[in-house]
Write an enzyme that holds these catalytic residues in place. Sequence first.
Site, mmCIF file in Angstrom:
data_model
loop_
_atom_site.group_PDB
_atom_site.id
_atom_site.type_symbol
_atom_site.label_atom_id
_atom_site.label_comp_id
_atom_site.label_asym_id
_atom_site.label_seq_id
_atom_site.Cartn_x
_atom_site.Cartn_y
_atom_site.Cartn_z
ATOM 1 N N GLY A 72 11.139 -5.433 7.939
ATOM 2 C CA GLY A 72 10.396 -4.257 7.500
ATOM 3 C C GLY A 72 11.260 -3.016 7.441
ATOM 4 O O GLY A 72 10.774 -1.902 7.644
ATOM 5 N N GLY A 124 9.085 3.071 7.166
ATOM 6 C CA GLY A 124 9.592 4.189 7.953
ATOM 7 C C GLY A 124 10.128 3.820 9.322
ATOM 8 O O GLY A 124 11.219 4.234 9.714
ATOM 9 N N ARG A 162 11.454 -6.293 1.152
ATOM 10 C CA ARG A 162 11.260 -6.806 -0.210
ATOM 11 C C ARG A 162 11.854 -5.900 -1.280
ATOM 12 O O ARG A 162 12.004 -6.320 -2.424
ATOM 13 C CB ARG A 162 9.767 -7.003 -0.476
ATOM 14 C CG ARG A 162 9.150 -8.148 0.320
ATOM 15 C CD ARG A 162 7.660 -8.258 0.054
ATOM 16 N NE ARG A 162 6.933 -7.105 0.552
ATOM 17 C CZ ARG A 162 5.652 -6.847 0.303
ATOM 18 N NH1 ARG A 162 4.958 -7.669 -0.454
ATOM 19 N NH2 ARG A 162 5.067 -5.785 0.814
ATOM 20 N N ASP A 210 10.898 -11.953 1.242
ATOM 21 C CA ASP A 210 9.456 -11.844 1.445
ATOM 22 C C ASP A 210 9.119 -12.765 2.607
ATOM 23 O O ASP A 210 9.057 -13.983 2.444
ATOM 24 C CB ASP A 210 8.704 -12.263 0.184
ATOM 25 C CG ASP A 210 7.189 -12.155 0.338
ATOM 26 O OD1 ASP A 210 6.723 -11.888 1.469
ATOM 27 O OD2 ASP A 210 6.482 -12.362 -0.668
ATOM 28 N N SER A 213 3.644 -3.039 17.011
ATOM 29 C CA SER A 213 2.196 -3.151 16.970
ATOM 30 C C SER A 213 1.610 -1.770 16.683
ATOM 31 O O SER A 213 2.157 -1.019 15.872
ATOM 32 C CB SER A 213 1.675 -3.750 18.278
ATOM 33 O OG SER A 213 0.289 -3.973 18.202
ATOM 34 N N TYR A 240 -6.965 -5.202 10.053
ATOM 35 C CA TYR A 240 -5.719 -4.637 10.590
ATOM 36 C C TYR A 240 -5.739 -4.612 12.115
ATOM 37 O O TYR A 240 -4.798 -5.047 12.777
ATOM 38 C CB TYR A 240 -5.507 -3.228 10.033
ATOM 39 C CG TYR A 240 -4.239 -2.568 10.534
ATOM 40 C CD1 TYR A 240 -2.992 -2.932 10.020
ATOM 41 C CD2 TYR A 240 -4.282 -1.583 11.518
ATOM 42 C CE1 TYR A 240 -1.830 -2.332 10.474
ATOM 43 C CE2 TYR A 240 -3.130 -0.972 11.974
ATOM 44 C CZ TYR A 240 -1.901 -1.353 11.451
ATOM 45 O OH TYR A 240 -0.760 -0.756 11.918
ATOM 46 N N LYS A 248 -3.339 -6.670 14.936
ATOM 47 C CA LYS A 248 -2.510 -6.018 15.957
ATOM 48 C C LYS A 248 -2.946 -6.413 17.372
ATOM 49 O O LYS A 248 -2.107 -6.514 18.274
ATOM 50 C CB LYS A 248 -2.560 -4.493 15.768
ATOM 51 C CG LYS A 248 -1.900 -4.011 14.481
ATOM 52 C CD LYS A 248 -0.433 -4.418 14.398
ATOM 53 C CE LYS A 248 0.260 -3.828 13.177
ATOM 54 N NZ LYS A 248 1.702 -4.165 13.117
#
Length: 266
Positions: free
Chosen positions: A18, A22, A43, A70, A148, A162, A166
């Site tokens: 990832g 950010g 990606r 991916d 998380s 979502y 988590k």
Amino acid sequence: MAIFSSEVFKNQHALVTGATGGIGYETAKVLARMGADITITGRKEAILKQLKEVILSEQTQVNIDYVVADLAESSDREKLIRSAQNTFGPISLLVNSAGISGGSIVEELSQDVLERIMHLNYTVSILLSQEIYKTMKENEVGAIVNVSSLSGLRGTYGGAAYVGSKFALNGFTQSFALEAIKHNVRVNAVCPGYVDTKMGRDAIRKKADRENNSFEEQWEIESRNLPSGRITTAEEVANTIAFLLSDAAENIVGEAVKISGGSVMR
């Protein structure tokens, strides 16, 4: 603020997933400053290339490579691990930062959306960790941090998918930590609230629409409601991740470290 030594992760190989988001982006920068060899993945090749250039402009001696992948696809996960280990050797530091937001209230939630969020935010972290842990266990060294959320500790409106992913990730963190620590591998999680990233801003924008506020008004409301008076930065989360990966946190095991600006007290 730079508070860590440039020697902390010398001769260690860190994989940050990832890295186009950010938190992953800033985490890669922090770990590079601490001396790690870095593999970044995501990606979007343009952002990975940009991140590599930014890191090399700051740390000319750092070893860094990127792999476009991916992680929802098993073939891409295999490609990532193979490429990373062929380039810099065994991975001893893993940051599972890849993930997505989304979802809706329960009555409008589709099975496809639910399964995609759970797969990317939960299942992928397990499957990637599972493969990398093999070498960590064999070498009796390693540290893993799962990114998380405070949403993994409390429910939010419209957050069933979502939030559920988590909560599951935090449960995985604790269970895996019990197994891995027997082999000198530490597993922890960070649980930030709103963070000044695209994902965080999108979440605040979504809430603003629901409350009939402008984005700017909602940002001010959310900031004012925090005891600290401001939204967390991605670099602050990255610094916490780096600490948890380091030997300074060697007896921190299976924790879900909250970065809330004090919101958990309200």
